[in-house]
Design a protein around this motif. Structure first.
Motif, mmCIF file in Angstrom:
data_model
loop_
_atom_site.group_PDB
_atom_site.id
_atom_site.type_symbol
_atom_site.label_atom_id
_atom_site.label_comp_id
_atom_site.label_asym_id
_atom_site.label_seq_id
_atom_site.Cartn_x
_atom_site.Cartn_y
_atom_site.Cartn_z
ATOM 1 N N GLU A 249 -3.654 4.283 -12.443
ATOM 2 C CA GLU A 249 -4.802 3.426 -12.768
ATOM 3 C C GLU A 249 -4.349 2.127 -13.419
ATOM 4 O O GLU A 249 -4.868 1.052 -13.122
ATOM 5 N N ARG B 118 0.859 -1.195 0.000
ATOM 6 C CA ARG B 118 0.000 0.000 0.000
ATOM 7 C C ARG B 118 0.885 1.231 0.000
ATOM 8 O O ARG B 118 1.777 1.371 0.823
ATOM 9 N N ASP C 14 -3.647 -2.130 -8.437
ATOM 10 C CA ASP C 14 -4.818 -2.998 -8.439
ATOM 11 C C ASP C 14 -6.028 -2.266 -7.860
ATOM 12 O O ASP C 14 -7.161 -2.578 -8.210
ATOM 13 N N ARG C 15 -5.764 -1.295 -6.985
ATOM 14 C CA ARG C 15 -6.804 -0.440 -6.410
ATOM 15 C C ARG C 15 -6.182 0.908 -6.093
ATOM 16 O O ARG C 15 -5.008 0.976 -5.765
ATOM 17 N N TRP C 16 -6.993 1.970 -6.173
ATOM 18 C CA TRP C 16 -6.525 3.277 -5.711
ATOM 19 C C TRP C 16 -7.722 4.115 -5.317
ATOM 20 O O TRP C 16 -8.846 3.840 -5.724
ATOM 21 N N GLU C 17 -7.462 5.105 -4.476
ATOM 22 C CA GLU C 17 -8.533 5.967 -3.995
ATOM 23 C C GLU C 17 -7.953 7.287 -3.517
ATOM 24 O O GLU C 17 -6.749 7.402 -3.286
#
Length: 165
Positions: free
Chosen positions: A124, A87, A128-131
């Motif tokens: 992006e 992360r 695998d995920r972002w916020e």
């Protein structure tokens, strides 16, 4: 009489946090620190995960320096290893400049000759995920991205069962 408990493998939480000057030099240093920290955690230089995280950190740090800079205030890099992923969190103190959130809009592809506009498109593609998370104390925002480590998850499962890799 209750059954004896099976010993569980210890859980180690790996976290790295560093405040850096909101300058191009600080952004470059963030990338180098991230790659070196991953290597210390056993994710070698040049591996797919290391390269992906290096690119994500470079883009998010560059955005923090370019768009999130408040004179006299630093930005923060935070890396952690939750189970099965890396992360990345980059925080800045600018409140009025917010990147689009995942799913809000389709990120436009820049023209091939444009000098800017690739940062979040790369995040992006690589994460695998972002916020984007709003911060109250201190004010600002944090952009978080995660890169999955499938081999890491398999290794943790094997260690939990006592098997050798």
């Amino acid at each position: 009489m209750p059954a004896p408990r099976t010993p569980q493998p210890p859980v180690t939480v790996c976290v790295f946090t560093q405040r850096l000057s909101a300058t191009p030099r600080g952004a470059r240093l963030a990338r180098h620190l991230a790659v070196n920290q991953l290597h210390t955690w056993g994710i070698p230089h040049g591996s797919d995960a290391s390269e992906a995280v290096a690119s994500i950190v470079a883009e998010l740090a560059a955005n923090a320096v370019t768009h999130g800079r408040v004179p006299g205030r630093d930005f923060e890099l935070r890396l952690s290893l939750p189970t099965g992923s890396i992360r990345v969190e980059v925080s800045d103190t600018r409140t009025e400049s917010h990147p689009p959130k995942p799913g809000d809009v389709r990120l436009p592809l820049p023209h091939p000759l444009d000098e800017y506009g690739r940062g979040l498109v790369l995040v992006e593609a690589l994460a695998d995920r972002w916020e984007v998370v709003e911060r109250d104390e201190p004010p600002g925002k944090t952009v978080c991205a995660e890169v999955d480590l499938p081999a890491w998850s398999a290794l943790i499962r094997m260690r939990g069962t006592g098997q050798q890799p």
